[in-house]
Motif scaffolding. Structure first.
Motif, PDB file in Angstrom:
ATOM      1  N   GLU A  66     -35.134  12.562  24.371  1.00 18.62           N
ATOM      2  CA  GLU A  66     -34.831  13.567  24.760  1.00 18.62           C
ATOM      3  C   GLU A  66     -33.929  14.366  24.579  1.00 18.62           C
ATOM      4  O   GLU A  66     -32.561  13.617  25.373  1.00 18.62           O
ATOM      5  CB  GLU A  66     -35.752  13.992  26.284  1.00 18.62           C
ATOM      6  CG  GLU A  66     -35.658  15.185  26.455  1.00 18.62           C
ATOM      7  CD  GLU A  66     -36.066  15.698  27.939  1.00 18.62           C
ATOM      8  OE1 GLU A  66     -36.105  16.512  28.843  1.00 18.62           O
ATOM      9  OE2 GLU A  66     -36.722  14.969  27.854  1.00 18.62           O
ATOM     10  N   VAL A  67     -33.236  14.588  24.201  1.00 18.22           N
ATOM     11  CA  VAL A  67     -31.950  15.542  23.714  1.00 18.22           C
ATOM     12  C   VAL A  67     -32.042  16.790  24.520  1.00 18.22           C
ATOM     13  O   VAL A  67     -32.942  17.810  24.702  1.00 18.22           O
ATOM     14  CB  VAL A  67     -31.953  16.210  22.056  1.00 18.22           C
ATOM     15  CG1 VAL A  67     -30.318  16.838  22.174  1.00 18.22           C
ATOM     16  CG2 VAL A  67     -32.044  14.811  21.390  1.00 18.22           C
ATOM     17  N   MET A 104     -38.045  13.096  20.801  1.00 17.95           N
ATOM     18  CA  MET A 104     -39.156  12.989  21.249  1.00 17.95           C
ATOM     19  C   MET A 104     -39.679  14.430  21.410  1.00 17.95           C
ATOM     20  O   MET A 104     -40.945  15.299  22.423  1.00 17.95           O
ATOM     21  CB  MET A 104     -39.796  12.263  22.287  1.00 17.95           C
ATOM     22  CG  MET A 104     -40.245  10.676  21.563  1.00 17.95           C
ATOM     23  SD  MET A 104     -41.004   9.627  22.216  1.00 17.95           S
ATOM     24  CE  MET A 104     -41.066   8.400  21.255  1.00 17.95           C
ATOM     25  N   ALA A 105     -38.663  15.211  22.627  1.00 10.83           N
ATOM     26  CA  ALA A 105     -38.236  16.567  22.889  1.00 10.83           C
ATOM     27  C   ALA A 105     -37.021  17.086  22.623  1.00 10.83           C
ATOM     28  O   ALA A 105     -35.856  16.074  23.009  1.00 10.83           O
ATOM     29  CB  ALA A 105     -38.805  16.676  24.590  1.00 10.83           C
ATOM     30  N   ILE A 106     -36.591  18.263  23.114  1.00 14.84           N
ATOM     31  CA  ILE A 106     -35.565  19.135  22.929  1.00 14.84           C
ATOM     32  C   ILE A 106     -35.926  19.875  24.320  1.00 14.84           C
ATOM     33  O   ILE A 106     -36.955  20.285  24.848  1.00 14.84           O
ATOM     34  CB  ILE A 106     -35.527  20.015  21.961  1.00 14.84           C
ATOM     35  CG1 ILE A 106     -35.487  19.277  20.320  1.00 14.84           C
ATOM     36  CG2 ILE A 106     -34.346  20.694  22.339  1.00 14.84           C
ATOM     37  CD1 ILE A 106     -34.200  18.563  20.576  1.00 14.84           C
ATOM     38  N   HIS A 107     -35.058  19.589  25.096  1.00 12.98           N
ATOM     39  CA  HIS A 107     -34.826  20.074  26.362  1.00 12.98           C
ATOM     40  C   HIS A 107     -33.824  21.706  26.426  1.00 12.98           C
ATOM     41  O   HIS A 107     -32.653  21.486  26.169  1.00 12.98           O
ATOM     42  CB  HIS A 107     -34.447  18.663  27.964  1.00 12.98           C
ATOM     43  CG  HIS A 107     -34.279  20.460  28.680  1.00 12.98           C
ATOM     44  ND1 HIS A 107     -33.726  21.288  29.652  1.00 12.98           N
ATOM     45  CD2 HIS A 107     -34.742  19.524  30.191  1.00 12.98           C
ATOM     46  CE1 HIS A 107     -34.083  21.148  30.404  1.00 12.98           C
ATOM     47  NE2 HIS A 107     -34.403  20.174  31.049  1.00 12.98           N
ATOM     48  N   ASP A 135     -36.803  21.709  13.191  1.00  8.96           N
ATOM     49  CA  ASP A 135     -35.767  20.944  12.611  1.00  8.96           C
ATOM     50  C   ASP A 135     -35.640  19.416  12.626  1.00  8.96           C
ATOM     51  O   ASP A 135     -34.887  18.799  11.833  1.00  8.96           O
ATOM     52  CB  ASP A 135     -34.213  21.279  12.715  1.00  8.96           C
ATOM     53  CG  ASP A 135     -34.553  23.042  11.897  1.00  8.96           C
ATOM     54  OD1 ASP A 135     -34.946  23.361  11.167  1.00  8.96           O
ATOM     55  OD2 ASP A 135     -33.330  23.502  11.904  1.00  8.96           O
ATOM     56  N   VAL A 136     -35.973  18.638  13.849  1.00 10.54           N
ATOM     57  CA  VAL A 136     -35.742  17.360  14.257  1.00 10.54           C
ATOM     58  C   VAL A 136     -37.207  17.143  14.588  1.00 10.54           C
ATOM     59  O   VAL A 136     -37.025  15.824  14.044  1.00 10.54           O
ATOM     60  CB  VAL A 136     -34.985  16.900  15.402  1.00 10.54           C
ATOM     61  CG1 VAL A 136     -33.677  17.516  14.884  1.00 10.54           C
ATOM     62  CG2 VAL A 136     -35.631  17.630  16.229  1.00 10.54           C
ATOM     63  N   GLY A 137     -38.162  17.702  13.679  1.00 11.39           N
ATOM     64  CA  GLY A 137     -38.927  17.099  13.094  1.00 11.39           C
ATOM     65  C   GLY A 137     -40.407  16.276  14.988  1.00 11.39           C
ATOM     66  O   GLY A 137     -40.485  15.192  14.972  1.00 11.39           O
ATOM     67  N   CYS A 138     -39.755  17.384  16.341  1.00 10.13           N
ATOM     68  CA  CYS A 138     -40.129  17.376  17.775  1.00 10.13           C
ATOM     69  C   CYS A 138     -40.921  18.464  17.994  1.00 10.13           C
ATOM     70  O   CYS A 138     -40.669  19.767  17.460  1.00 10.13           O
ATOM     71  CB  CYS A 138     -39.007  17.089  18.103  1.00 10.13           C
ATOM     72  SG  CYS A 138     -39.849  17.673  19.662  1.00 10.13           S
ATOM     73  N   VAL A 184     -45.182  12.620  26.749  1.00  8.94           N
ATOM     74  CA  VAL A 184     -44.276  11.443  26.403  1.00  8.94           C
ATOM     75  C   VAL A 184     -43.724  11.399  28.014  1.00  8.94           C
ATOM     76  O   VAL A 184     -44.210  12.097  28.372  1.00  8.94           O
ATOM     77  CB  VAL A 184     -43.177  12.478  25.653  1.00  8.94           C
ATOM     78  CG1 VAL A 184     -41.930  11.141  25.839  1.00  8.94           C
ATOM     79  CG2 VAL A 184     -43.498  11.890  24.267  1.00  8.94           C
ATOM     80  N   VAL A 185     -43.480  10.364  28.801  1.00  8.45           N
ATOM     81  CA  VAL A 185     -43.362  10.268  29.612  1.00  8.45           C
ATOM     82  C   VAL A 185     -41.264   9.812  29.498  1.00  8.45           C
ATOM     83  O   VAL A 185     -40.298   8.929  28.182  1.00  8.45           O
ATOM     84  CB  VAL A 185     -42.777   8.367  30.206  1.00  8.45           C
ATOM     85  CG1 VAL A 185     -42.230   8.224  32.004  1.00  8.45           C
ATOM     86  CG2 VAL A 185     -44.720   8.724  31.304  1.00  8.45           C
ATOM     87  N   ALA A 186     -40.538  10.711  29.819  1.00  9.25           N
ATOM     88  CA  ALA A 186     -38.371  10.217  29.258  1.00  9.25           C
ATOM     89  C   ALA A 186     -37.925  10.508  30.793  1.00  9.25           C
ATOM     90  O   ALA A 186     -38.038  10.970  31.739  1.00  9.25           O
ATOM     91  CB  ALA A 186     -38.403  11.862  29.416  1.00  9.25           C
TER      92      ALA A 186
END
Length: 269
Positions: free
Chosen positions: A36-37, A63-66, A93-96, A234-236
């Protein structure tokens, strides 16, 4: 979704003050399923070409954008609505497919009042889901300040997708297990961490090192009966490793967090 198929990602915020590249590298070394970014002031967190290159290099899905909706990132990407729009575009753009966003601050006039409707419009236009994160009341001198509108707790709000953070729940003195059960299929994303009910301090401890019912809640999420046919998210891991001083200590903390997730989701043994 069967528990074995629930991915466990590493939030890049968990390696702070190290950068995104180090986050990907550590996630790969420890066996995480993805990343996750957290979008911050650092340029590399905002550029799809950089993130895609790291994703390919380390073989890890984003898997996620914060979104930069934290108090400390209010100067990133312009207005509140611009932050969400740019986060959705970055996700595409990152396929998320998921953006994590905090509820509005009470002083964000014109944004707070139409927040639920606004994120619904962006979801419809882009196909990216916005998972609104639980926060907490701000306390000082025995008094509570209303910092988020309409509320810090998303359970009773009209958000179809929610992120649950155990450290925020601890600060809010909320029962994560009961809240997650109430959310059911609305739970889209999890920030795996822990904390103590200690006023305003947001600990982001290794899961199992605080007082939240994290293990029990993870077992609930990992059950095939959770929600409508299992948890489809997703668990991050989002823990603070800034206290790490010895060589390998940060990696040990993140390995322990990953093992906790695997164990209590029923993915090990």
């Amino acid at each position: 979704m069967p528990a074995a198929d629930i991915p466990v990602a590493l939030s890049t915020s968990s390696v702070y003050p190290l950068g995104v590249a180090e986050g990907f590298s550590i996630a790969q070394d420890l066996g995480y399923d993805g990343v996750e970014v957290m979008v911050t002031h650092r340029t590399e967190t905002q550029r799809a070409e950089v993130l895609n290159r790291l994703s390919e290099k380390f073989g890890l899905e984003i898997m996620a954008i914060h979104a930069p909706t934290l108090l400390l990132t209010q100067q990133v990407w312009g207005s509140a609505w611009e932050k969400l729009a740019k986060s959705a575009q970055l996700a595409l753009d990152v396929g998320c497919g998921v953006v994590v966003a905090h509820p509005p601050f009470r002083w964000q006039t014109g944004y707070a009042e139409g927040f639920a409707e606004g994120i619904a419009e962006i979801e419809e236009r882009t196909g990216v889901l916005f998972a609104v994160e639980n926060m907490y009341p701000w306390r000082a001198g025995g008094r509570e300040a209303t910092m988020y509108l309409p509320h810090w707790d998303p359970v009773d709000q009209p958000y179809p997708h929610v992120t649950w953070d155990f450290s925020h729940a601890a600060t809010a003195e909320a029962d994560s297990c009961s809240s997650v059960e109430a959310l059911g299929s609305r739970l889209r994303h999890v920030h795996l961490t822990d904390g103590w009910s200690n006023g305003f301090k947001d600990d982001h401890l290794i899961p199992g090192h605080g007082e939240q019912r994290v293990a029990e809640t993870m077992q609930l999420i990992g059950s095939p009966e959770f929600g409508d046919g299992g948890f489809d998210g997703v668990v991050a891991v989002e823990v603070s490793t800034r206290s790490a001083r010895k060589v390998g200590e940060r990696e040990r903390m993140l390995a322990e967090s990953l093992a906790f997730a695997r164990t209590h989701l029923g993915q090990s043994g």
